[in-house]
Design a protein around this motif. Structure first.
Motif, PDB file in Angstrom:
ATOM      1  N   GLU A 278       0.928  -1.159  -0.245  1.00 39.13           N
ATOM      2  CA  GLU A 278      -0.112   0.243  -0.102  1.00 39.13           C
ATOM      3  C   GLU A 278       0.836   1.532  -0.497  1.00 39.13           C
ATOM      4  O   GLU A 278       2.063   1.304   0.224  1.00 39.13           O
ATOM      5  N   ALA A 279       0.473   2.743  -0.137  1.00 37.23           N
ATOM      6  CA  ALA A 279       0.995   3.531  -0.611  1.00 37.23           C
ATOM      7  C   ALA A 279       0.225   4.645  -0.726  1.00 37.23           C
ATOM      8  O   ALA A 279      -0.935   4.304  -0.732  1.00 37.23           O
ATOM      9  N   PHE A 280       0.497   5.746  -0.102  1.00 35.18           N
ATOM     10  CA  PHE A 280      -0.531   6.917  -0.006  1.00 35.18           C
ATOM     11  C   PHE A 280       0.338   8.264  -0.907  1.00 35.18           C
ATOM     12  O   PHE A 280       1.477   8.356  -1.563  1.00 35.18           O
ATOM     13  N   GLY A 281      -0.654   8.360  -1.887  1.00 36.25           N
ATOM     14  CA  GLY A 281      -0.430   8.678  -3.558  1.00 36.25           C
ATOM     15  C   GLY A 281      -1.029  10.281  -3.092  1.00 36.25           C
ATOM     16  O   GLY A 281      -2.181  11.289  -2.233  1.00 36.25           O
TER      17      GLY A 281
ATOM     18  N   ARG B 249      -3.300   0.366  -3.466  1.00 33.95           N
ATOM     19  CA  ARG B 249      -3.134  -0.609  -3.654  1.00 33.95           C
ATOM     20  C   ARG B 249      -3.383  -1.606  -4.363  1.00 33.95           C
ATOM     21  O   ARG B 249      -3.340  -1.907  -5.165  1.00 33.95           O
ATOM     22  N   LEU B 250      -1.545  -2.782  -4.016  1.00 34.71           N
ATOM     23  CA  LEU B 250      -1.560  -3.555  -5.485  1.00 34.71           C
ATOM     24  C   LEU B 250      -1.462  -4.858  -4.174  1.00 34.71           C
ATOM     25  O   LEU B 250      -0.527  -5.326  -3.530  1.00 34.71           O
ATOM     26  N   GLU B 251      -2.177  -6.163  -5.294  1.00 42.06           N
ATOM     27  CA  GLU B 251      -2.380  -7.023  -4.313  1.00 42.06           C
ATOM     28  C   GLU B 251      -1.365  -7.544  -4.966  1.00 42.06           C
ATOM     29  O   GLU B 251      -1.141  -8.172  -6.091  1.00 42.06           O
ATOM     30  N   LEU B 252      -0.348  -9.099  -4.648  1.00 41.42           N
ATOM     31  CA  LEU B 252       0.510  -9.627  -4.700  1.00 41.42           C
ATOM     32  C   LEU B 252       0.072 -10.434  -5.364  1.00 41.42           C
ATOM     33  O   LEU B 252       0.825 -10.927  -6.800  1.00 41.42           O
ATOM     34  N   LYS B 253      -1.514 -10.295  -5.554  1.00 38.03           N
ATOM     35  CA  LYS B 253      -1.609 -12.015  -6.404  1.00 38.03           C
ATOM     36  C   LYS B 253      -2.380 -11.985  -6.899  1.00 38.03           C
ATOM     37  O   LYS B 253      -1.582 -12.723  -8.172  1.00 38.03           O
ATOM     38  N   SER B 254      -2.327 -10.400  -7.851  1.00 40.06           N
ATOM     39  CA  SER B 254      -2.645  -9.817  -8.895  1.00 40.06           C
ATOM     40  C   SER B 254      -1.246  -9.774  -9.587  1.00 40.06           C
ATOM     41  O   SER B 254      -1.559  -9.648 -11.256  1.00 40.06           O
TER      42      SER B 254
ATOM     43  N   CYS C  47       7.136  14.303  -0.131  1.00 41.30           N
ATOM     44  CA  CYS C  47       8.006  12.891   0.353  1.00 41.30           C
ATOM     45  C   CYS C  47       6.770  12.095  -0.488  1.00 41.30           C
ATOM     46  O   CYS C  47       6.723  11.140   0.562  1.00 41.30           O
ATOM     47  N   VAL C  48       5.671  12.637  -1.161  1.00 45.98           N
ATOM     48  CA  VAL C  48       4.877  11.815  -1.316  1.00 45.98           C
ATOM     49  C   VAL C  48       4.170  11.638  -2.952  1.00 45.98           C
ATOM     50  O   VAL C  48       4.464  12.379  -3.549  1.00 45.98           O
ATOM     51  N   LEU C  49       4.654  10.272  -3.034  1.00 45.22           N
ATOM     52  CA  LEU C  49       4.646   9.923  -4.444  1.00 45.22           C
ATOM     53  C   LEU C  49       3.303  10.185  -5.703  1.00 45.22           C
ATOM     54  O   LEU C  49       1.984  10.195  -4.680  1.00 45.22           O
ATOM     55  N   PRO C  50       3.163  10.110  -6.665  1.00 38.47           N
ATOM     56  CA  PRO C  50       2.190  10.641  -6.998  1.00 38.47           C
ATOM     57  C   PRO C  50       1.225   9.984  -7.542  1.00 38.47           C
ATOM     58  O   PRO C  50       2.268   9.200  -7.866  1.00 38.47           O
TER      59      PRO C  50
ATOM     60  N   LEU D 177       1.718   5.363  -8.755  1.00 35.64           N
ATOM     61  CA  LEU D 177       1.009   4.656  -7.922  1.00 35.64           C
ATOM     62  C   LEU D 177      -0.023   3.300  -9.856  1.00 35.64           C
ATOM     63  O   LEU D 177      -0.552   3.150  -9.635  1.00 35.64           O
ATOM     64  N   LEU D 178      -1.103   4.388 -10.246  1.00 36.46           N
ATOM     65  CA  LEU D 178      -1.509   3.744 -10.436  1.00 36.46           C
ATOM     66  C   LEU D 178      -0.726   3.000 -12.042  1.00 36.46           C
ATOM     67  O   LEU D 178      -1.690   2.005 -12.667  1.00 36.46           O
TER      68      LEU D 178
END
Length: 228
Positions: free
Chosen positions: A136-139, A185-190, A160-163, A167-168
């Motif tokens: 997960e990350a804050f965009g 969020r990026l699901e590892l299974k995906s 300090c925060v990613l665009p 992330l998309l």
């Protein structure tokens, strides 16, 4: 050209831009962060943080090199090690996820796809560890987007925060919406197929890296608030 990715350690922390080495935006809560800044101890606090995470959890980042010159880096860890995340309106990070704090590609290597390679490496590491379901990350929806190949823009003052756009591009989806700071969020299974594709992707994409022909600012001259 020689190209490689190395685990972030105390030995190569000096290859991260000075502004990022002295930034504890993610690593300390606001009170301790200000105290360290006032005492001129931000760099030592960063070193102590890296040492602690390495001992207790393991590798928490990667540094990319081209011809032995630093070209970019990524930083990630369980949210318990990154108390700066608690200040975000979309906190907390999910218990089954690791937090991607920040990533950057140096200006002279922007547009090469190196940002996507760094993200693939994070996924490969977390899949190998087991027991982790997502990243997960804050965009930041107001950050300037990078138009090519999923590279995050160079970290500058106060960013300090990613665009959210970056992330998309590398596979994240909005997990908790917010007009400025969505939690993504990026699901590892995906992304599990990356396990079989990462090695060839690293060779293919890193092989395409070429320094830009136009002059680029020295990353070491970034502000002490630029990046983490």
């Amino acid at each position: 050209m020689s190209r490689r990715l190395a685990r972030l350690t105390l030995d190569n922390l000096g290859d991260v831009p000075q502004g990022c080495r002295s930034c504890t935006f993610w690593e300390l809560d606001p009170v301790r962060r200000q105290r360290a800044l006032d005492a001129g101890e931000s760099c030592s606090e960063k070193e102590a943080w890296v040492s602690r995470v390495l001992l207790e959890w393991g590798s928490c980042g990667r540094v990319a090199y081209v011809d032995d010159d630093p070209a970019g880096y990524v930083l990630y860890a369980p949210a318990t090690y990154l108390p700066g995340a608690d200040a975000f309106p979309t906190a907390p990070v999910s218990e089954d996820a690791v937090l991607l704090a920040t990533a950057m590609v140096y200006p002279e290597y922007a547009g090469s796809g190196l940002g996507r390679v760094l993200m693939q490496t994070v996924v490969k590491d977390l899949v190998k560890r087991g027991g982790i379901r997502a990243v997960e990350a804050f965009g930041d929806t107001r950050a300037a987007p990078r138009a090519s190949k999923g590279d995050p823009p160079p970290v500058t003052y106060g960013t300090c925060v990613l665009p959210a756009d970056y992330l998309l591009r590398v596979g994240f989806k909005t997990h908790r919406a917010h007009p400025r700071y969505p939690r993504m969020r990026l699901e590892l299974k995906s992304a599990v197929t990356w396990r079989d594709e990462v090695e060839s992707a690293l060779e293919r994409l890193l092989g395409a890296v070429r320094p830009a022909r136009h002059p680029a600012a020295d990353p070491s001259h970034r502000s002490s608030n630029g990046g983490s």
